[in-house]
Every structure is written in C-alpha cells, then in structure tokens.
Design a protein around this motif. Structure first.
Motif, PDB file in Angstrom:
ATOM      1  N   GLY A   1       1.374  -1.195  -0.045  1.00 32.23           N
ATOM      2  CA  GLY A   1       0.114   0.178   0.367  1.00 32.23           C
ATOM      3  C   GLY A   1       0.879   1.104   0.039  1.00 32.23           C
ATOM      4  O   GLY A   1       0.060   2.127   0.292  1.00 32.23           O
ATOM      5  N   GLN A   2       2.043   1.180   0.193  1.00 32.02           N
ATOM      6  CA  GLN A   2       3.122   1.907  -0.156  1.00 32.02           C
ATOM      7  C   GLN A   2       3.404   2.383  -1.474  1.00 32.02           C
ATOM      8  O   GLN A   2       4.227   0.848  -2.090  1.00 32.02           O
ATOM      9  CB  GLN A   2       4.016   2.301   1.438  1.00 32.02           C
ATOM     10  CG  GLN A   2       3.436   1.903   1.923  1.00 32.02           C
ATOM     11  CD  GLN A   2       4.608   2.155   3.877  1.00 32.02           C
ATOM     12  OE1 GLN A   2       4.693   3.091   3.952  1.00 32.02           O
ATOM     13  NE2 GLN A   2       4.320   1.490   4.412  1.00 32.02           N
ATOM     14  N   SER A   3       4.163   2.954  -1.877  1.00 34.18           N
ATOM     15  CA  SER A   3       4.899   3.661  -2.961  1.00 34.18           C
ATOM     16  C   SER A   3       6.458   3.984  -2.059  1.00 34.18           C
ATOM     17  O   SER A   3       6.793   4.587  -1.674  1.00 34.18           O
ATOM     18  CB  SER A   3       4.587   5.090  -3.738  1.00 34.18           C
ATOM     19  OG  SER A   3       5.059   4.990  -4.941  1.00 34.18           O
ATOM     20  N   ALA A   4       7.654   3.499  -3.097  1.00 34.49           N
ATOM     21  CA  ALA A   4       9.476   3.364  -2.770  1.00 34.49           C
ATOM     22  C   ALA A   4       9.705   4.465  -4.121  1.00 34.49           C
ATOM     23  O   ALA A   4       9.215   4.624  -5.266  1.00 34.49           O
ATOM     24  CB  ALA A   4       9.837   2.342  -2.819  1.00 34.49           C
ATOM     25  N   SER A   5      10.808   5.671  -2.959  1.00 37.33           N
ATOM     26  CA  SER A   5      11.187   6.718  -4.531  1.00 37.33           C
ATOM     27  C   SER A   5      12.309   5.879  -4.569  1.00 37.33           C
ATOM     28  O   SER A   5      13.193   6.822  -5.214  1.00 37.33           O
ATOM     29  CB  SER A   5      10.965   7.651  -4.136  1.00 37.33           C
ATOM     30  OG  SER A   5      11.689   7.796  -2.106  1.00 37.33           O
ATOM     31  N   LEU A   6      13.185   5.223  -3.840  1.00 37.83           N
ATOM     32  CA  LEU A   6      14.801   4.878  -3.708  1.00 37.83           C
ATOM     33  C   LEU A   6      14.791   3.619  -4.892  1.00 37.83           C
ATOM     34  O   LEU A   6      14.552   2.242  -5.171  1.00 37.83           O
ATOM     35  CB  LEU A   6      14.969   4.813  -2.650  1.00 37.83           C
ATOM     36  CG  LEU A   6      15.225   5.132  -1.373  1.00 37.83           C
ATOM     37  CD1 LEU A   6      15.998   4.685  -0.063  1.00 37.83           C
ATOM     38  CD2 LEU A   6      16.283   6.590  -1.582  1.00 37.83           C
TER      39      LEU A   6
END
Length: 718
Positions: free
Chosen positions: A174-179
């Motif tokens: 349910g979360q989005s990653a930016s790394l």
C-alpha cells in the motif's frame, strides 16, 4: 451424400461468437505464458554488484565522484553521503523465503533497521515477507521487476522493469517507494553512459538512485570470515553498505551480519536505513488507484504462474496419454492382424480363434446407395458394386437430386440395379427407404462417392458367420491422395481411423461403422428403428444403437472401399465439423451406456471413454500444447523443446509406418507426416474445439454437403 437442411438464423452469429471465444482463450493463455516467461525466464537474479563495462563520457563528476545517493531530477544533479559514522545498511535481490527471515531476525535482535531493495518477481512469490519488512520498520527500495540490467535495456523495458516492480510493492504494502538501485551496479565510479541515461529517465519519475560505498562482497560467497573482514573498518565517513538477502545461499551473510552489527555497535556506529541516513522519507502512502493497479498486477502475475503450472502438469498427463494410446493401438493392431492372418489362412473361422469355426457366408446382399446430387461419381460407384464377385442387389435411392443422378444410373441399364426416386429428406430417410425395399437379410450401405473392389462385398460380410455380429465396418481408403492435403487425409485414414477400429474390434466397443462402407443385418437395423435423424453423424448414432441393443460390431480390414476426400481446406473443414459435431451429439444421446451392462456397457465405458479422452479432451487441450512449445522456444531450453518435439514426431512416424505396413500401403506418403503436425493437426483440433463450443452453446449445425470431384474409377482387385 447430403440432404439439404436449413440452419437456424442464429447459427452464423453463434459461430462467429465461438471464434471470438476461442481466440480470446488462446490469447489469454498466450498472455499468461508471456508474463510468466518474462518474469521467471527472460531475466534472473544472479551475482550482483559486478562493475558494468562501457564508457562514461556523459556522466557528470557529481555522480562519479559524489555521494552514493544521487538525485538527478530536473536540470541539476545532487549526490550525498550519509553523515559521519553512519552506516546505511542495504540488502539486495530478495525477498528470499529462507534467508530474508533470518536476516530480519538478526536485525531485530540488534534493534537495527535497513533498506531492502526488492526484486518484483521475488516479492510476488513472497508477499508476506515484504509486509513483514515494512511492519518491522524497515525501508523498501526498487530493484526492478526481474533483476534486469537497466543500462542495456531499451526504454520500454526500463519502464516495465521499474514501474512493474513499483506496482508490485504498492499492491503488497500500500506504499510507494522512491529509492532505486539498478541491478549489477556497484559504486559511483562504475556508472557508465548507459546506466546514467537510465538514471536520468527514471529520475524524471521521482526515483533517487542508490549505490554502495562499502561492498561486503557476499555475492562472491567468500565465507563469513572474509565478509566480516570487508566490513570490519568502515571509517569515519558515512557509508552505504551492500549485502544480499536473496540470489542464493546467504548463510555466510547471516553469520557475518550478526557479528558485524555487534562490532559496529561496540565501535559507536549508527546503523540505519538509507532514507533515515540522508534525512528523507522515501516511502509514501499510495493512492487508491495506485493500490488497485498494483494489486491487479500482482494477481495477474500469480494467475499467470498458476496457469503455466497447470499447463505443465496437463502436458505431462497429455504426454502419458498420447504414449499410452500409441502403445495400446499398436498392441491391439498387432493382435488383430495375427487373428486376421489365421482366419485368412484357414479361409474360414470365427474372428476369435478360441471359439468354434464359422462357415463361409454366401448369402446374397442388398447394397443401398443413398444419392443426392452425386452425378460426378455415381456411375463409377454403381459400376464398381455391380462388378462384385458376390451376388448383390443394388438399390440407388435418389434423394431429390437436381443434377440428373437418377437418370445417369438408369442409363447404365445394369442388371439387379434399382433406382428409387424420392423427395429430398436427408441421408437417413434415403437409407431407410432403401432398407424397406431391400430383398435380402444382409445389407451393405455405401456412399455415392465411393467405389468397391470386386472382392469387397464378399470380404465384408464374412464376419456374419458369427450370429452375434450385427454390423461390420470396412476399410475406407482415400482415392484422391495426390497433393499435400490428400496425403494428410490418406495418413489420417490409415493411421487414425483404421488403427483405432482394430482396437475397437477386439475391445468390442466399435463406435462407428463409416457411411462409406458398412454391412448390417437387416433385422438388427429394423430392431433399433432404422437409421435415426437425431444427429448429423447418422453412421455413429446407428452403430452405437446396435451396440446398445446387444449386437457386436467388428472391423474387416481386407474389405476395402475407395472414397473421395475433400480437396480444399474449406471443404475439409465443413466435412470434419459435421462429423465431429455429429459424434458429440451421438455420444450425448448414448451417454447412459456408461452405466449399462453387457455390450452397451462395453461401448459406454470403453468406446465412449476412449472418444472422450482421445478425441475430445486431448484435442481440446492440444492448441495449448503448441502455444506452450512456442513459449519453450523463447523462454526455456530450445534444444530440449526441439528434442521433445522430435521424440513426439518419431513416435508418430513409427506408429504410422506400422499402420501403413498393416494396410499394405507404400511408405512414401509419410514424407508429409512432419508437415501434418504443423497445419493439418491444428486444423483438426480447432474443428473439435469449435464443435464442442457449438454443442455446449446449444446451436444447431446445418448439414454441410461435400464437393464431388469426379476422381473415382472402378478399381481392380488388390
């Protein structure tokens, strides 16, 4: 011979719908295979952190000489190091069902958080581990969908790899990653032009690239002591530490991590995530739309895996069934041939050698020829029957022909030939009209596009010396076997039809006496009400009715009839479509035979079972086999797939060669067998599928009349 039967108006629309359904199913299966092949076979997790080759003329010094966390969004490039004596601990290539839990246990023991750069395909296989990583306060980063080298990937694949992995993470957490950590990357200095181009493309979508400054080299598997040695002296400058929780045996990594965390804690180092080390919140709550999209992708990939697994098991079953069928029919055919040779040598005797000898059958025979617009071949057919060495009465039933068929027969002025003219009512009504007019107890039915050899009738009726025999199937041969289509049908008649009939004979479950050549007891036919109009395969329906009435049906391989086969794919399709649809109708009509006893039970449990497995279920699955073979050529081992196909072809060739030997046919036609597997076999499979869908949908197929080509001639005795 075919009667004119108007089809219902909705048939054409239904047929088009069936094609759409068939294409949709095959496309769905192909899509599942492509997805599964891409996810698990096109790329794979292998040794990471290998320096990339290539020039770095376009890579700015801010990257090559800067910090391990690179932000190239917009027009400027920034890179940062973690603060002094801060270690950003990272793990690549997971999650792994064995090693990731052990690493998480070690981190929890030391109250340390880390960043896990997950591979999308591994995350799909281990979603609970991804949730555990987030639940225990760790950070998630993107390591692509299949561990692909982004520097060497085209633009479309870069997007697929990164965005696909992002959707997988979103769907699970349910979360989005930016790394983002590009696979096969190491330190900043190793960034080449291709990798930099990929970094810039992905930066515009909000990704920060993370490299390593302290490589544990655990991907080389040097042993726990060597890994510990690599990590023993981090120095004062902040570091991004590279380790692995997936990609192979990580027992040494687990051991080295435990001891290294103890040492770092004693030496006063702060161990944390990349985001915490550089002061950013790298994960955000995904929107509802993003979560739905990610969840759909995840379930789509899992469904593809399930489909491929099911197909793989079904292929094994299909292979076993195919091999078992080959062994079965060859074994029965060999036994049938031995019995036939013994009977031929004695000139008389029952078909089964363990019972009393039967007398030679010399009774006169009535031959019924139903004819509808058979002008092209009716003269040759009637002449060949009239030239029989056995006493015959010939009744030609003209079923409302408009091409002068009856006139041609009458013009022959042959003795013992009677022409009955009637309004068009279909083949069953023509046969019943001939049956009512028959003078003899033994009746032979033959299509108007078929010719006999002089000894055919005599050979055909010999099994009637056994009072239990109610019908006899002859050996149908293709007369127009020139050309590739004729050769394919010739092979099918010799191998597919006649081998099976030998098996059905000995198993006492013959489902079909072909309309081209069949002999019957008149009383047996009248006992089942004559020829029924309930199905489009009146010959199969009639044969099954006789079996259920207690009669035995046998095969006489030396009673040969020569018939015209379709000369175009369109004509072939129409003929086989009607045959198959009619057979399905007959199977359904006589389904209660499965639970009956005696001769009916043999038909139901042996004959109908054989037809269901070999002529319905196996062809229904066969196109998937072909699609899977293409899948194997692209995503599996092409040599192994080719070897399996050649093995299958060898089995087919040996079975065909034996069948040709039994029928005393020259083997030269078998040159067309390999090509038959690519075109003809698929056509027959699609016919079965189309017929089955039509039957299940409850549509009524109209009668398709086969074209006549005038290729018949009166044969001589072979």
């Amino acid at each position: 011979m075919s009667g004119r039967r108007p089809g219902p108006p909705r048939e054409q629309a239904g047929v088009r719908a069936h094609w759409f359904i068939l294409v949709a199913v095959l496309c769905s299966i192909a899509a599942a295979l492509i997805v599964q092949g891409y996810m698990h076979h096109l790329a794979g997790i292998s040794d990471d952190s290998a320096p990339a080759a290539g020039t770095s003329t376009t890579v700015p010094k801010t990257v090559t000489e800067g910090g391990p966390v690179v932000d190239s969004r917009g027009d400027s490039v920034h890179s940062v190091h973690p603060p002094e004596r801060t270690l950003a601990l990272t793990f690549d290539d997971g999650p792994d069902p064995v090693w990731t839990p052990r690493i998480l246990d070690v981190l929890r023991k030391h109250h340390v958080h880390a960043t896990f750069f997950v591979v999308g395909s591994a995350a799909i296989d281990n979603p609970d581990l991804v949730r555990r990583i987030v639940a225990e306060g760790h950070e998630i980063g993107v390591h692509t969908l299949t561990h692909a080298d982004l520097g060497n990937a085209p633009q479309w694949r870069r997007q697929l790899e990164v965005q696909g992995a992002q959707k997988v993470i979103t769907g699970i957490t349910g979360q989005s990653a930016s790394l983002l950590r590009p696979p096969y990357s190491s330190g900043n200095a190793a960034v080449n032009d291709a990798t930099w181009s990929a970094m810039q493309d992905l930066a515009d979508e909000g990704y920060l690239s993370v490299f390593s400054t302290l490589d544990s080299k655990d991907w080389q598997r040097p042993g726990a002591a060597a890994i510990e040695q690599k990590l023993a002296a981090p120095g004062r400058q902040g570091q991004v530490v590279l380790m692995h929780d997936g990609g192979g045996d990580r027992a040494d990594t687990v051991a080295a991590l435990d001891s290294s965390l103890s040492r770092w804690a004693a030496e006063g180092y702060k161990v944390t995530t990349v985001g915490a080390a550089v002061g950013i919140d790298s994960m955000r709550q995904a929107s509802v739309a993003e979560q739905i999209s990610g969840t759909a992708l995840g379930w789509g990939i899992r469904l593809s895996d399930f489909v491929v697994t099911a197909i793989s098991w079904a292929l094994v079953v299909a292979g076993v069934v195919t091999l078992a069928r080959a062994v079965l029919v060859i074994g029965f055919a060999a036994r049938h041939s031995r019995i036939a040779r013994r009977l031929s040598a004695r000139g008389r005797g029952r078909r089964r050698v363990d019972v009393a000898v039967r007398p030679e059958v010399t009774d006169p025979v009535t031959v019924i020829v139903p004819a509808y617009n058979e002008a092209a071949g009716i003269e040759a057919a009637v002449r060949s029957i009239a030239a029989s060495t056995h006493q015959v009465e010939i009744i030609v039933v003209d079923d409302g022909s408009t091409d002068g068929t009856a006139d041609l027969v009458e013009a022959l002025a042959l003795p013992r030939v009677t022409v009955i003219r009637k309004e068009n009512g279909g083949k069953p009504s023509a046969l019943n009209a001939g049956l009512q007019a028959a003078s003899h107890q033994l009746v032979v039915m033959v299509d108007g596009d078929t010719v006999f050899e002089p000894g055919t009738v005599r050979a055909l009726i010999q099994p009637f010396g056994d009072p239990a025999v109610g019908a006899v199937s002859g050996n149908t041969k293709v007369v127009n076997r020139g050309g590739i289509l004729g050769a394919w049908q010739h092979i099918e008649y010799v191998v597919g039809f006649n081998l099976d009939r030998r098996l059905f004979d000995l198993a006492e479950c013959m489902p079909t006496v072909p309309g081209a050549i069949g002999a019957f007891r008149r009383d047996a036919l009248l006992g089942v009400g004559g020829v029924s109009e309930d199905t489009l395969a009146e010959d199969t329906d009639l044969t099954m009715s006789l079996c259920r009435d207690g009669w035995r049906v046998v095969y006489q391989d030396d009673a040969r009839a020569w018939t015209e086969a379709p000369a175009s794919l369109g004509a072939l399709w129409r003929q086989r479509y009607r045959w198959c649809y009619g057979t399905l109708q007959a199977m359904w009509k006589h389904r209660r035979a499965v639970v009956q006893g005696g001769a009916a039970g043999k038909l139901g449990r042996r004959g109908l079972g054989y037809l269901l497995v070999l002529q319905v279920l196996l062809p229904l699955f066969a196109p998937v086999v072909d699609v899977f073979a293409l899948y194997g050529l692209f995503f599996l081992d092409p040599l192994r797939i080719a070897a399996l196909w050649l093995g299958f072809l060898l089995v087919q060739f040996l079975m065909a060669a034996y069948a040709f030997r039994l029928d005393k046919e020259p083997l030269r036609t078998l040159w067309a067998l390999p090509l038959q597997q690519f075109v003809y076999r698929q056509l027959m499979y699609v016919v079965v599928i189309h017929s089955l869908v039509t039957a299940v949908a409850g549509l009524h197929l109209r009668w398709h009349r086969m074209e006549r080509y005038g290729s018949l001639s009166v044969p001589s005795e072979r």
